[in-house]
Write a protein that holds these residues in place. Structure first.
Motif, PDB file in Angstrom:
ATOM      1  N   SER A 380       0.846  -1.196   0.000  1.00  0.00           N
ATOM      2  CA  SER A 380       0.000   0.000   0.000  1.00  0.00           C
ATOM      3  C   SER A 380       0.883   1.249   0.000  1.00  0.00           C
ATOM      4  N   GLU A 381       0.531   2.194  -0.858  1.00  0.00           N
ATOM      5  CA  GLU A 381       1.312   3.428  -0.977  1.00  0.00           C
ATOM      6  C   GLU A 381       0.737   4.496  -0.043  1.00  0.00           C
ATOM      7  N   GLU A 382       1.627   5.214   0.616  1.00  0.00           N
ATOM      8  CA  GLU A 382       1.223   6.287   1.520  1.00  0.00           C
ATOM      9  C   GLU A 382       1.687   7.625   0.949  1.00  0.00           C
ATOM     10  N   PHE A 383       0.772   8.586   0.893  1.00  0.00           N
ATOM     11  CA  PHE A 383       1.054   9.907   0.332  1.00  0.00           C
ATOM     12  C   PHE A 383       0.805  10.965   1.403  1.00  0.00           C
ATOM     13  N   ARG A 384       1.796  11.814   1.598  1.00  0.00           N
ATOM     14  CA  ARG A 384       1.665  12.902   2.581  1.00  0.00           C
ATOM     15  C   ARG A 384       0.908  14.053   1.933  1.00  0.00           C
ATOM     16  N   VAL A 385      -0.181  14.429   2.579  1.00  0.00           N
ATOM     17  CA  VAL A 385      -1.079  15.450   2.025  1.00  0.00           C
ATOM     18  C   VAL A 385      -1.218  16.580   3.037  1.00  0.00           C
ATOM     19  N   LEU A 386      -1.080  17.814   2.552  1.00  0.00           N
ATOM     20  CA  LEU A 386      -1.330  18.999   3.383  1.00  0.00           C
ATOM     21  C   LEU A 386      -2.744  19.485   3.095  1.00  0.00           C
ATOM     22  N   VAL A 387      -3.557  19.432   4.122  1.00  0.00           N
ATOM     23  CA  VAL A 387      -4.976  19.779   3.970  1.00  0.00           C
ATOM     24  C   VAL A 387      -5.196  21.150   4.587  1.00  0.00           C
ATOM     25  N   ARG A 388      -5.742  22.084   3.796  1.00  0.00           N
ATOM     26  CA  ARG A 388      -6.013  23.438   4.277  1.00  0.00           C
ATOM     27  C   ARG A 388      -7.467  23.511   4.728  1.00  0.00           C
ATOM     28  N   LYS A 396      -5.704  27.533   8.101  1.00  0.00           N
ATOM     29  CA  LYS A 396      -4.792  26.663   8.827  1.00  0.00           C
ATOM     30  C   LYS A 396      -4.675  25.313   8.112  1.00  0.00           C
ATOM     31  N   THR A 397      -3.469  24.788   8.048  1.00  0.00           N
ATOM     32  CA  THR A 397      -3.236  23.520   7.358  1.00  0.00           C
ATOM     33  C   THR A 397      -2.830  22.449   8.351  1.00  0.00           C
ATOM     34  N   ARG A 398      -3.084  21.201   7.957  1.00  0.00           N
ATOM     35  CA  ARG A 398      -2.645  20.053   8.756  1.00  0.00           C
ATOM     36  C   ARG A 398      -2.135  18.973   7.791  1.00  0.00           C
ATOM     37  N   MET A 399      -1.267  18.144   8.304  1.00  0.00           N
ATOM     38  CA  MET A 399      -0.657  17.094   7.483  1.00  0.00           C
ATOM     39  C   MET A 399      -1.385  15.765   7.713  1.00  0.00           C
ATOM     40  N   GLU A 400      -1.643  15.039   6.648  1.00  0.00           N
ATOM     41  CA  GLU A 400      -2.272  13.716   6.703  1.00  0.00           C
ATOM     42  C   GLU A 400      -1.470  12.755   5.828  1.00  0.00           C
ATOM     43  N   TYR A 401      -1.446  11.503   6.254  1.00  0.00           N
ATOM     44  CA  TYR A 401      -0.863  10.437   5.431  1.00  0.00           C
ATOM     45  C   TYR A 401      -2.019   9.617   4.847  1.00  0.00           C
ATOM     46  N   LEU A 402      -2.156   9.727   3.549  1.00  0.00           N
ATOM     47  CA  LEU A 402      -3.244   9.040   2.849  1.00  0.00           C
ATOM     48  C   LEU A 402      -2.703   7.729   2.268  1.00  0.00           C
ATOM     49  N   SER A 403      -3.168   6.607   2.756  1.00  0.00           N
ATOM     50  CA  SER A 403      -2.742   5.298   2.244  1.00  0.00           C
ATOM     51  C   SER A 403      -3.766   4.795   1.228  1.00  0.00           C
ATOM     52  N   LEU A 404      -3.252   4.335   0.104  1.00  0.00           N
ATOM     53  CA  LEU A 404      -4.100   3.859  -1.000  1.00  0.00           C
ATOM     54  C   LEU A 404      -3.564   2.539  -1.534  1.00  0.00           C
ATOM     55  N   PHE A 405      -4.383   1.895  -2.378  1.00  0.00           N
ATOM     56  CA  PHE A 405      -3.965   0.631  -2.988  1.00  0.00           C
ATOM     57  C   PHE A 405      -2.769   0.847  -3.911  1.00  0.00           C
TER      58      PHE A 405
END
Length: 597
Positions: A380-388, A396-405
């Motif tokens: 599974s691939e994990e992508f670091r996403v900055l969500v505003r 304000k932004t926060r960081m999330e790690y989005l895991s996908l197939f």
């Protein structure tokens, strides 16, 4: 008184009537047993078997059996007129076993005339008998269907559904020579006791015994013609000659007839026994099939992993949290490098009653799925996403790690073609509650049951999705625990759509190929996501320090997405204990692993 002499009475005429009657009775007493033995028009013997049988009356001379190689139906030539059988002096004509459906008539045997019959008259009588029988059969044809239904009901009543199954799966056995061997053995056994009692036939007795033993030895290891030895034709010819010599001897026909009945009864009893045994084995096989073949309650989990400890923790936590672990099957997809290590580990370990199946993903792709060019295993691939945040004006932004197939996930339906539903687990997941409720979810026409992440919508990453038309309001989703309906997957051709999309994205190297998993996962499952309850799994334990431990303790599953995996030294210490309690610590190899206590 003078006596008067009367002339003597005339001599009375001799009465020949009583003598003729006595002679006729004597001849009848000799002919009746012979007629009983040579009556081939019906089953003339009286059955003594007390076991219940179904009595079926059939017209004589019209039982059609399998044709021999010379075009002759057993006992009846279709091209030539029927000939009167020869009768050996004091002997017995070769006995052929009649069909099981032939009736056994418990009446007095029919008295036949002398066997010396003119051939032309025999042909005429045979033809006339055939015409009469044809008329009788036309009258009986109306009730044929009724008889077949009754026979079928009786068969089902005694042997259950095995009767229907055996008829539907009946195949032509290649055992014609084997059957001829059995027929020869049948006749030889019936003559042997009588020949053994005759004086001067010691040589024939020894020869018959030797031939019988040879036939028995061959039939003990041969069930079809292909099993027979090369010299079998010579053995059959020797047996035929021996039987012919036995028939030429003067023997007691009653003994031969008694032996024939005995062997026939034993054969019928044996056939009945094997029929009952087959029905029992049929039912036993239906009841003891592996549950994965016929039971919908079997739960298949699929894990893609290259890490033995990580996969072990996922399996151990799932099994210990399950209410019925004996219904669980784990399929671990790994690469060629870690396959044997994985297989050794899970073959040695026992996870209660759950089954673990280790699959070499790369070998399957190379050998059976050559049309797919993605031959290496991708997790599974994990992508670091900055969500505003759009609620606050400051943005304000926060960081999330989005895991996908990954790319390998899209070939699961091809690898497990016989499965219709699986739950895919990432190897950085810990299960703390029973997940059996996932198997009863009705996802409708959806393919992928996943946690939606509406903090990111497809419209926000429109520039990463290429020229494909998208629903900008659709939420992103995450892997970790995913319920996959493989039947719907195949119906919607998700794998085929993925391959078409893959051609649109430039993947020059492995880095660009792995980066393409982000748009491909979102686009391939667009409008095919079934949203799971957010309380099912708690994400962020691999990067977020602000998670309340009470929430982590009460969650059904924990997802350590992020770069601080629990098996690494940089893992968040307060969350690692939930992962470490499912480690197998009693193994000697664990001392060599760099696991921080």
């Amino acid at each position: 008184m003078k006596a008067t002499l009367l002339p003597p009475p005339p001599p009375a005429k001799r009465r020949r009537g009583p003598r003729v009657a006595v002679l006729a009775l004597f001849l009848c007493s000799l002919l009746v047993p012979l007629a009983f033995l040579f009556d081939r028009s019906q089953s003339g013997y009286v059955t003594t078997d007390e076991r219940r049988r179904q009595e079926v009356v059939l017209p004589e001379f019209h039982h059609v059996e399998k044709a021999d190689g010379d075009g002759t139906v057993n006992g009846l030539n279709q091209d030539a007129p029927k000939k009167t059988p020869k009768v050996n002096s004091g002997g017995l004509q070769k006995h052929k076993q009649t069909d099981r459906h032939t009736s056994r008539i418990s009446t007095k045997p029919k008295v036949l005339p002398s066997p010396k019959v003119d051939p032309s008259e025999a042909v005429k009588e045979s033809t006339q008998g055939t015409r009469e029988v044809s008329k009788v059969r036309k009258r009986l044809d109306k009730g044929t269907n009724t008889d077949e239904v009754e026979n079928e009901k009786a068969c089902q009543l005694e042997f259950g559904s095995y009767c229907l199954w055996s008829r539907e799966h009946k195949v032509v056995m290649k055992d014609s020579i084997v059957k001829r061997l059995k027929d020869q053995l049948f006749v030889a056994r019936s003559y042997y006791p009588s020949i053994a009692k005759l004086e001067g036939q010691e040589e024939l007795t020894v020869l018959m015994k030797q031939n019988i033993q040879d036939h028995e030895r061959v039939l003990s290891v041969s069930t079809v013609d292909a099993d027979l030895p090369s010299f079998i034709n010579k053995k059959m010819e020797q047996m035929e000659q021996t039987i012919a010599r036995a028939k030429s001897c003067t023997v007691d026909c009653r003994n031969v007839d008694r032996k024939l009945r005995q062997i026939l009864d034993m054969t019928e009893d044996e056939a009945h026994f094997h029929m009952k045994q087959s029905a029992f084995l049929y039912n036993l096989g239906a009841q003891t099939l592996p549950k994965s073949h016929h039971c919908l309650s079997m739960r298949h989990y699929v894990i893609l992993s290259k890490n033995i400890l990580a996969a072990s923790v996922v399996i151990n936590s799932t099994v210990n949290s399950s209410k019925d672990p004996k219904k669980i099957i784990f399929h671990i997809l790994t690469d060629a490098q870690n396959f044997y290590a994985m297989k050794y580990w899970f073959d040695k370990k026992s996870y209660r009653e759950a089954a673990v199946h280790v699959v070499n993903y790369e070998d399957i792709i190379k050998e059976k799925l050559t049309k797919f060019n993605v031959r290496h295993l991708y997790l599974s691939e994990e992508f670091r996403v900055l969500v505003r945040s759009t609620e606050q004006p400051a943005g304000k932004t926060r960081m999330e790690y989005l895991s996908l197939f990954s790319h390998s996930h899209f070939f699961i339906p091809e690898i497990f073609k016989d499965l219709n539903k699986v739950v895919v687990l990432d190897d950085d997941v810990v299960v703390q509650r029973d997940l059996s409720f996932l198997w009863s979810l009705d996802m409708g026409d959806k393919v992928n049951g996943a946690i939606e992440f509406c903090g990111l919508r497809l419209g926000q990453v429109r520039n990463l999705l290429g020229s494909t038309t998208v629903d900008t309001k659709s939420c992103a989703w995450m892997s970790g625990i995913n319920v996959i309906n493989l039947d719907k997957w195949r119906k919607h051709k998700v794998t085929e759509n993925y391959l078409l999309l893959l051609k649109k994205f430039l993947t020059k190297d492995e880095t660009s190929l792995r980066a393409a998993a982000f748009p491909l996962s979102l686009l391939s499952f667009q409008h095919l996501i079934y949203p799971l309850d957010e309380r099912l799994i708690l994400s962020g334990l691999g990067y977020d320090y602000a998670i309340d431990e009470d929430v982590a303790r009460s969650s059904a599953a924990l997802h350590y997405n992020g770069n601080m995996k629990p098996w690494l030294e940089l893992g968040i210490p307060s969350y690692r204990r939930y992962w470490k309690r499912f480690l197998t610590r009693d193994d000697k190899f664990m001392d060599e692993c760099n696991i921080i206590p």
